[in-house]
Design a protein around this motif. Structure first.
Motif, PDB file in Angstrom:
ATOM      1  N   ARG A   1       0.825  -1.219   0.000  1.00 13.14           N
ATOM      2  CA  ARG A   1       0.000   0.000   0.000  1.00 13.14           C
ATOM      3  C   ARG A   1       0.858   1.266   0.000  1.00 13.14           C
ATOM      4  NH1 ARG A   1      -5.466  -0.789   0.867  1.00 13.14           N
ATOM      5  NH2 ARG A   1      -6.003  -2.923   1.467  1.00 13.14           N
ATOM      6  N   GLU A   2       1.989   1.231   0.701  1.00 14.38           N
ATOM      7  CA  GLU A   2       2.900   2.382   0.680  1.00 14.38           C
ATOM      8  C   GLU A   2       3.427   2.613  -0.734  1.00 14.38           C
ATOM      9  OE1 GLU A   2       5.860   1.468   3.638  1.00 14.38           O
ATOM     10  OE2 GLU A   2       4.542   2.059   5.297  1.00 14.38           O
ATOM     11  N   LEU A   3       3.727   1.545  -1.427  1.00 17.69           N
ATOM     12  CA  LEU A   3       4.202   1.663  -2.802  1.00 17.69           C
ATOM     13  C   LEU A   3       3.091   2.196  -3.709  1.00 17.69           C
ATOM     14  CD1 LEU A   3       6.477   1.343  -4.791  1.00 17.69           C
ATOM     15  CD2 LEU A   3       6.006  -1.111  -4.868  1.00 17.69           C
ATOM     16  N   TRP A   4       1.870   1.681  -3.542  1.00 15.74           N
ATOM     17  CA  TRP A   4       0.728   2.200  -4.305  1.00 15.74           C
ATOM     18  C   TRP A   4       0.558   3.704  -4.061  1.00 15.74           C
ATOM     19  CZ3 TRP A   4      -3.751  -1.767  -3.090  1.00 15.74           C
ATOM     20  CH2 TRP A   4      -3.524  -2.958  -3.779  1.00 15.74           C
ATOM     21  N   THR A   5       0.629   4.108  -2.791  1.00  9.19           N
ATOM     22  CA  THR A   5       0.443   5.523  -2.434  1.00  9.19           C
ATOM     23  C   THR A   5       1.531   6.387  -3.064  1.00  9.19           C
ATOM     24  OG1 THR A   5      -0.656   4.905  -0.378  1.00  9.19           O
ATOM     25  CG2 THR A   5       0.249   7.132  -0.492  1.00  9.19           C
ATOM     26  N   ARG A   6       2.752   5.906  -3.032  1.00  4.21           N
ATOM     27  CA  ARG A   6       3.874   6.640  -3.645  1.00  4.21           C
ATOM     28  C   ARG A   6       3.644   6.814  -5.148  1.00  4.21           C
ATOM     29  NH1 ARG A   6      10.145   4.552  -3.720  1.00  4.21           N
ATOM     30  NH2 ARG A   6      10.949   6.263  -4.964  1.00  4.21           N
ATOM     31  N   LEU A   7       3.201   5.759  -5.809  1.00  2.40           N
ATOM     32  CA  LEU A   7       2.941   5.832  -7.252  1.00  2.40           C
ATOM     33  C   LEU A   7       1.779   6.776  -7.554  1.00  2.40           C
ATOM     34  CD1 LEU A   7       3.471   2.078  -8.172  1.00  2.40           C
ATOM     35  CD2 LEU A   7       4.970   4.006  -8.774  1.00  2.40           C
ATOM     36  N   GLU A   8       0.708   6.677  -6.778  1.00  6.06           N
ATOM     37  CA  GLU A   8      -0.451   7.560  -6.983  1.00  6.06           C
ATOM     38  C   GLU A   8      -0.035   9.021  -6.832  1.00  6.06           C
ATOM     39  OE1 GLU A   8      -3.781   7.055  -7.716  1.00  6.06           O
ATOM     40  OE2 GLU A   8      -3.803   4.868  -7.734  1.00  6.06           O
ATOM     41  N   ALA A   9       0.825   9.310  -5.845  1.00 11.66           N
ATOM     42  CA  ALA A   9       1.293  10.678  -5.627  1.00 11.66           C
ATOM     43  C   ALA A   9       2.098  11.191  -6.824  1.00 11.66           C
ATOM     44  CB  ALA A   9       2.137  10.756  -4.352  1.00 11.66           C
ATOM     45  N   ALA A  10       2.691  10.266  -7.572  1.00 14.14           N
ATOM     46  CA  ALA A  10       3.450  10.629  -8.776  1.00 14.14           C
ATOM     47  C   ALA A  10       2.551  10.655 -10.019  1.00 14.14           C
ATOM     48  CB  ALA A  10       4.599   9.650  -8.974  1.00 14.14           C
ATOM     49  N   GLY A  11       1.233  10.471  -9.812  1.00 16.00           N
ATOM     50  CA  GLY A  11       0.299  10.517 -10.930  1.00 16.00           C
ATOM     51  C   GLY A  11       0.166   9.212 -11.686  1.00 16.00           C
ATOM     52  N   ILE A  12       0.641   8.122 -11.088  1.00 13.16           N
ATOM     53  CA  ILE A  12       0.576   6.812 -11.735  1.00 13.16           C
ATOM     54  C   ILE A  12      -0.547   6.014 -11.089  1.00 13.16           C
ATOM     55  CG2 ILE A  12       1.816   4.664 -12.170  1.00 13.16           C
ATOM     56  CD1 ILE A  12       4.413   6.444 -11.991  1.00 13.16           C
ATOM     57  N   PRO A  13      -1.544   5.607 -11.869  1.00 10.95           N
ATOM     58  CA  PRO A  13      -2.667   4.876 -11.289  1.00 10.95           C
ATOM     59  C   PRO A  13      -2.252   3.490 -10.791  1.00 10.95           C
ATOM     60  CG  PRO A  13      -2.844   4.897 -13.678  1.00 10.95           C
ATOM     61  CD  PRO A  13      -1.671   5.768 -13.319  1.00 10.95           C
ATOM     62  N   THR A  14      -2.793   3.130  -9.644  1.00  6.38           N
ATOM     63  CA  THR A  14      -2.532   1.812  -9.041  1.00  6.38           C
ATOM     64  C   THR A  14      -3.877   1.164  -8.750  1.00  6.38           C
ATOM     65  OG1 THR A  14      -2.597   2.554  -6.747  1.00  6.38           O
ATOM     66  CG2 THR A  14      -0.477   2.780  -7.906  1.00  6.38           C
ATOM     67  N   LEU A  15      -3.834   0.049  -8.046  1.00  2.00           N
ATOM     68  CA  LEU A  15      -5.084  -0.598  -7.663  1.00  2.00           C
ATOM     69  C   LEU A  15      -5.876   0.238  -6.659  1.00  2.00           C
ATOM     70  CD1 LEU A  15      -4.294  -4.414  -7.506  1.00  2.00           C
ATOM     71  CD2 LEU A  15      -5.174  -3.044  -9.389  1.00  2.00           C
ATOM     72  N   LEU A  16      -5.247   1.229  -6.024  1.00  2.00           N
ATOM     73  CA  LEU A  16      -5.994   2.111  -5.118  1.00  2.00           C
ATOM     74  C   LEU A  16      -7.102   2.845  -5.856  1.00  2.00           C
ATOM     75  CD1 LEU A  16      -3.260   3.817  -2.890  1.00  2.00           C
ATOM     76  CD2 LEU A  16      -4.999   2.155  -2.175  1.00  2.00           C
ATOM     77  N   SER A  17      -6.841   3.219  -7.100  1.00  2.00           N
ATOM     78  CA  SER A  17      -7.815   4.008  -7.853  1.00  2.00           C
ATOM     79  C   SER A  17      -8.413   3.242  -9.032  1.00  2.00           C
ATOM     80  CB  SER A  17      -7.143   5.295  -8.356  1.00  2.00           C
ATOM     81  OG  SER A  17      -6.021   4.987  -9.163  1.00  2.00           O
ATOM     82  N   HIS A  18      -8.090   1.981  -9.177  1.00  2.00           N
ATOM     83  CA  HIS A  18      -8.565   1.183 -10.310  1.00  2.00           C
ATOM     84  C   HIS A  18     -10.000   0.693 -10.078  1.00  2.00           C
ATOM     85  CE1 HIS A  18      -8.171  -1.333 -13.834  1.00  2.00           C
ATOM     86  NE2 HIS A  18      -8.472  -2.401 -13.126  1.00  2.00           N
ATOM     87  N   THR A  19     -10.823   0.813 -11.062  1.00  2.00           N
ATOM     88  CA  THR A  19     -12.220   0.344 -11.082  1.00  2.00           C
ATOM     89  C   THR A  19     -12.977   0.721  -9.820  1.00  2.00           C
ATOM     90  OG1 THR A  19     -11.640  -1.912 -10.358  1.00  2.00           O
ATOM     91  CG2 THR A  19     -11.754  -1.505 -12.742  1.00  2.00           C
ATOM     92  N   HIS A  20     -13.400  -0.276  -9.039  1.00  6.37           N
ATOM     93  CA  HIS A  20     -14.267  -0.047  -7.876  1.00  6.37           C
ATOM     94  C   HIS A  20     -13.530   0.506  -6.658  1.00  6.37           C
ATOM     95  CE1 HIS A  20     -12.548  -3.837  -6.573  1.00  6.37           C
ATOM     96  NE2 HIS A  20     -13.027  -4.413  -7.670  1.00  6.37           N
ATOM     97  N   GLY A  21     -12.203   0.538  -6.676  1.00  6.75           N
ATOM     98  CA  GLY A  21     -11.439   1.116  -5.575  1.00  6.75           C
ATOM     99  C   GLY A  21     -11.414   0.283  -4.305  1.00  6.75           C
TER     100      GLY A  21
END
Length: 174
Positions: A18-38
């Motif tokens: 989740r920390e890696l997902w959050t880091r990627l999202e902060a860089a504007g890269i979509p992860t499973l955090l924001s994918h489809t149903h969330g």
């Protein structure tokens, strides 16, 4: 829509992903955090079913013996078709045996297993991003590499409906 039999990560491993997902999202890269149903959770899919009889599948997975937690050694990342990026796990002999047993049992219910999850074609992985723009691929790989190597521990399992994130926990880890 698909139904996946997933190994779920323990608290420490879940937090790391989740920390890696959050880091990627902060860089504007979509992860499973924001994918489809969330409602995605860090996981390793044993099998993805394209067609299934729900009662038969639930009965089959309820009958799996508990093999106990399994550890996944992650040494790198992998880029799948359609620019899907994941942490690449090593398929230990134990993990490969468990996987084959699970797929055989699911197929025995009449379920159709996605070809990428068939024994001999399966790459154990934990998804990071599902459709990275070409220019951002290196940023995802760099972010993952900064965290490697690592060992992820799977201590639970569940059936997960990929269309809405609904989950049915299993009594043990197949």
């Amino acid at each position: 829509m698909a139904l996946a039999l997933c190994l779920l990560l323990d608290r420490r491993s879940d937090r790391l992903v989740r920390e890696l997902w959050t880091r990627l999202e902060a860089a504007g890269i979509p992860t499973l955090l924001s994918h489809t149903h969330g409602r995605h959770v860090p996981h390793l899919s044993y099998a993805v079913l394209l067609a299934w009889d729900a009662p038969a599948v639930r009965a089959a997975v309820a009958a799996f013996p508990d093999g106990g937690p399994v550890e996944i050694a992650v040494q790198g990342s992998v880029v799948f078709p359609r620019r899907r990026v994941a942490l690449a796990g090593a398929a230990s002999a134990d993990l490969a045996t468990r996987h084959e047993r699970v797929v055989d049992a699911l197929r025995a219910t009449g379920a159709t297993v996605h070809r990428h999850y068939e024994p001999g074609h399966w790459t154990p992985h934990v998804s990071l991003s599902t459709g990275v723009a070409g220019a951002a691929l290196s940023a995802v790989v760099d972010a993952a590499s900064d965290r490697l190597p690592l060992t992820l521990r799977c201590d639970r399992a569940a059936l997960i409906d990929t269309s809405d994130g609904s989950s049915w926990p299993l009594p043990g880890v197949p």
